[in-house]
Enzyme design. Structure first.
Site, short mmCIF file in Angstrom:
data_model
loop_
_atom_site.label_atom_id
_atom_site.label_comp_id
_atom_site.label_asym_id
_atom_site.label_seq_id
_atom_site.Cartn_x
_atom_site.Cartn_y
_atom_site.Cartn_z
CB SER A 193 28.24 37.95 38.16
OG SER A 193 27.48 38.22 39.30
CE1 TYR A 242 29.50 43.89 36.93
CE2 TYR A 242 27.88 42.90 38.41
CZ TYR A 242 29.14 42.90 37.83
OH TYR A 242 30.03 41.90 38.15
CE LYS A 273 30.65 40.99 34.88
NZ LYS A 273 32.02 40.87 34.37
P1 NAD Z 1 38.02 45.47 39.84
O1 NAD Z 1 37.32 46.73 39.48
O2 NAD Z 1 38.91 45.47 41.02
O3 NAD Z 1 38.85 44.93 38.57
C1 NAD Z 1 38.45 45.18 37.24
C2 NAD Z 1 39.66 45.77 36.52
O4 NAD Z 1 39.30 46.03 35.16
C3 NAD Z 1 40.12 47.10 37.12
O5 NAD Z 1 41.50 47.04 37.36
C4 NAD Z 1 39.79 48.13 36.04
O6 NAD Z 1 40.72 49.20 36.03
C5 NAD Z 1 39.86 47.27 34.78
N1 NAD Z 1 39.07 47.78 33.66
C6 NAD Z 1 37.77 48.19 33.66
N2 NAD Z 1 37.40 48.56 32.43
C7 NAD Z 1 38.48 48.35 31.61
C8 NAD Z 1 38.72 48.56 30.22
N3 NAD Z 1 37.79 49.07 29.42
N4 NAD Z 1 39.94 48.24 29.73
C9 NAD Z 1 40.90 47.74 30.54
N5 NAD Z 1 40.73 47.55 31.85
C10 NAD Z 1 39.53 47.85 32.39
O7 NAD Z 1 36.90 44.32 39.98
P2 NAD Z 1 37.02 42.83 40.49
O8 NAD Z 1 36.22 42.71 41.73
O9 NAD Z 1 38.43 42.40 40.48
O10 NAD Z 1 36.20 42.10 39.34
C11 NAD Z 1 36.84 41.47 38.24
C12 NAD Z 1 35.77 40.94 37.31
O11 NAD Z 1 34.94 40.01 38.01
C13 NAD Z 1 34.83 42.01 36.77
O12 NAD Z 1 34.51 41.71 35.44
C14 NAD Z 1 33.61 41.86 37.66
O13 NAD Z 1 32.44 42.31 37.01
C15 NAD Z 1 33.58 40.37 37.90
N6 NAD Z 1 32.86 39.99 39.11
C16 NAD Z 1 33.19 40.57 40.31
C17 NAD Z 1 32.49 40.22 41.47
C18 NAD Z 1 32.81 40.87 42.80
O14 NAD Z 1 31.98 40.81 43.69
N7 NAD Z 1 33.98 41.47 42.97
C19 NAD Z 1 31.45 39.28 41.41
C20 NAD Z 1 31.14 38.70 40.17
C21 NAD Z 1 31.86 39.06 39.02
N1 UFG Z 2 24.64 44.41 52.66
C1 UFG Z 2 24.32 45.11 53.79
N2 UFG Z 2 24.95 46.29 54.02
C2 UFG Z 2 25.90 46.80 53.17
C3 UFG Z 2 26.23 46.07 52.01
C4 UFG Z 2 25.57 44.88 51.78
O1 UFG Z 2 23.45 44.69 54.57
O2 UFG Z 2 26.42 47.90 53.44
C5 UFG Z 2 23.99 43.11 52.42
C6 UFG Z 2 23.19 43.06 51.13
O3 UFG Z 2 21.89 43.54 51.34
C7 UFG Z 2 23.26 41.56 50.80
C8 UFG Z 2 24.64 41.14 51.33
O4 UFG Z 2 25.01 42.13 52.28
O5 UFG Z 2 22.28 40.86 51.53
C9 UFG Z 2 25.69 41.07 50.24
O6 UFG Z 2 25.71 42.30 49.53
P1 UFG Z 2 26.93 42.72 48.58
O7 UFG Z 2 26.63 44.08 48.05
O8 UFG Z 2 28.23 42.50 49.26
O9 UFG Z 2 26.85 41.62 47.42
P2 UFG Z 2 25.68 41.25 46.42
O10 UFG Z 2 25.30 39.82 46.68
O11 UFG Z 2 24.60 42.26 46.42
O12 UFG Z 2 26.39 41.38 45.00
C10 UFG Z 2 27.73 40.92 44.80
C11 UFG Z 2 28.42 41.81 43.78
C12 UFG Z 2 27.80 41.65 42.43
C13 UFG Z 2 27.77 40.20 42.07
C14 UFG Z 2 27.06 39.39 43.13
C15 UFG Z 2 27.08 37.91 42.81
O13 UFG Z 2 28.31 43.18 44.15
O14 UFG Z 2 28.59 42.32 41.49
O15 UFG Z 2 27.69 39.59 44.38
O16 UFG Z 2 28.34 37.51 42.50
F1 UFG Z 2 27.14 40.06 40.90
#
Ligand code: NAD
Ligand code: UFG
Length: 338
Positions: free
Chosen positions: A124, A149, A153
């Site tokens: 991330s 969290y 990562k």
């Molecule tokens: P998500 O929660 O939709 O998907 C993660 C999946 O992993 C879920 O289906 C959950 O059931 C499964 N899981 C969790 N723990 C597990 C375990 N111990 N064993 C088996 N399965 C398990 O999340 P996502 O948004 O699809 O994110 C996927 C990956 O990308 C995650 O590692 C997340 O940290 C990373 N990531 C997400 C974002 C974002 O903004 N969505 C940003 C950066 C990184």
């Molecule tokens: N924000 C609002 N109102 C809300 C939610 C978010 O104003 O209800 C704003 C936040 O303050 C920020 C922007 O929208 O300025 C984006 O916020 P998000 O929560 O959507 O995303 P972040 O950038 O905080 O974090 C996300 C994921 C993390 C990941 C990161 C970088 O939640 O897991 O992007 O990939 F690590």
């Protein structure tokens, strides 16, 4: 290639399974369904016309992984499984370290035992902390993660780097995602958050569908063009395709590589609200609230390394992301819960 996808029932995982199947790869998904529904994989099949082999397995369960790996021979693992709620990680740090860090170590031990030494990991942009360089290149030093969290990562990246140092037969691609939003254009799969969404786009779509009254905009006094926080929003389909491109690097024995997956464009919270309103013809009421603890003002990628080496770049724009997010939400007001 034969690909093991951990966390493949989740948001990014399910979209990636679609792109992998469309590209002709064979996919096996494992997921413990702690934050997803197996129904997402039925929807994947509706899109691709191909069955998804699914096993309900927790990545912390070495024996279950061991017997799966006895049965199948994988060319690569794409590792999405993990817990991802920033706020929850502050409340439950041990669960996050156990699930994400211990789970990944267990997965790596099982893969190592079966000589499957190719892995693509969901990292991330949060590993950059408050970034020293904007746009952020992969050479930007890692920063202080403000929550457990983010720390998981960063730790998992370090563990994988140490593993590579110990055994250069591994190929490891660390993909640092920026802010994935959007959904498959079919409206069949999308983001399905539990409870009150933490992230901006699911919150906006829940306001649009009438589940929440108004959006809280966290801070309008940042040093940005309109005072609200700036992020690099990337369409989840573009992100998914980045994984398919990363498989080519793995095939060519890339060793350990890190790539930013972002668009290279920064949009503010109000830019996103305005684009969503315009493209969908809807009004999103919002109120300005104080800054959210731990937020950085500006975060967007220099994605030129992925363009150069993976031959990948994002193709969808902010309007596409807003249109597809809404298409998913309006067709599935309760996510997969219907
Ligand atoms: P998500 O929660 O939709 O998907 C993660 C999946 O992993 C879920 O289906 C959950 O059931 C499964 N899981 C969790 N723990 C597990 C375990 N111990 N064993 C088996 N399965 C398990 O999340 P996502 O948004 O699809 O994110 C996927 C990956 O990308 C995650 O590692 C997340 O940290 C990373 N990531 C997400 C974002 C974002 O903004 N969505 C940003 C950066 C990184
Ligand atoms: N924000 C609002 N109102 C809300 C939610 C978010 O104003 O209800 C704003 C936040 O303050 C920020 C922007 O929208 O300025 C984006 O916020 P998000 O929560 O959507 O995303 P972040 O950038 O905080 O974090 C996300 C994921 C993390 C990941 C990161 C970088 O939640 O897991 O992007 O990939 F690590």
């Amino acid at each position: 290639m034969n690909i093991l996808v951990t966390g493949g029932a989740g948001y990014i995982g399910s979209h990636t399974v679609v792109e992998l199947q469309n590209a002709g790869h064979n996919v096996v998904v494992i997921d413990n369904l702690s934050n997803s529904k197996a129904k997402s994989l039925n929807r994947v099949t509706e899109i691709t016309g191909k069955k998804v082999d699914f096993f309900e397995i927790d990545i912390r369960d070495f024996n279950a992984l061991d017997s799966l790996l006895n049965k199948y021979k994988f060319d690569c693992c794409i590792h999405f499984a993990g817990l991802k709620a920033v706020g929850e990680s502050v409340q439950k740090p041990l669960e996050y370290y156990d699930n994400n860090v211990c789970g990944t170590v267990t997965l790596l031990r099982a893969l190592n035992k079966h000589n499957c030494k190719n892995i693509i990991f969901s990292s991330s942009a949060c590993v950059y902390g408050n970034p020293e360089i904007i746009p952020i290149t992969e050479n930007c030093p890692k920063g202080n993660c403000t929550n457990p969290y983010g720390a998981t990562k960063s730790m998992i990246e370090d563990i994988m780097m140490d593993l590579y140092k110990s055994d250069s037969n591994w190929n490891i691609v660390l993909l640092r995602y920026f802010n994935p939003i959007g959904a498959h254009q079919s409206g069949k799969i999308g983001e399905n958050p539990n409870g009150i969404p933490n992230n901006l786009m699911p919150y906006i779509t829940q306001v649009a569908v009438g589940k929440r009254d108004e959006l809280s905009v966290f801070g309008n006094d940042y040093d940005t063009h309109d005072g609200t926080g700036v992020r690099d929003y990337i369409h989840v389909i573009d992100l998914a395709r980045g994984h398919v491109c990363a498989l080519n690097a793995i095939k060519e024995n890339c060793g350990l590589e890190i790539f930013n997956l972002g668009t290279g464009h920064g949009y503010s919270v109000l830019d996103v609200v305005n684009a969503f309103e315009k493209v969908n013809g809807l009004k999103i009421p919002y109120v300005i609230k104080p800054r959210r603890a731990g937020d950085v003002p500006v975060c967007y990628a220099d994605a030129s390394k992925a363009e150069k080496i993976l031959k990948w770049h994002a193709e969808f724009n902010l309007e596409d992301m807003c249109r597809d997010s809404w298409n998913w939400q309006k067709n599935n007001p309760n996510g997969y819960g219907d």
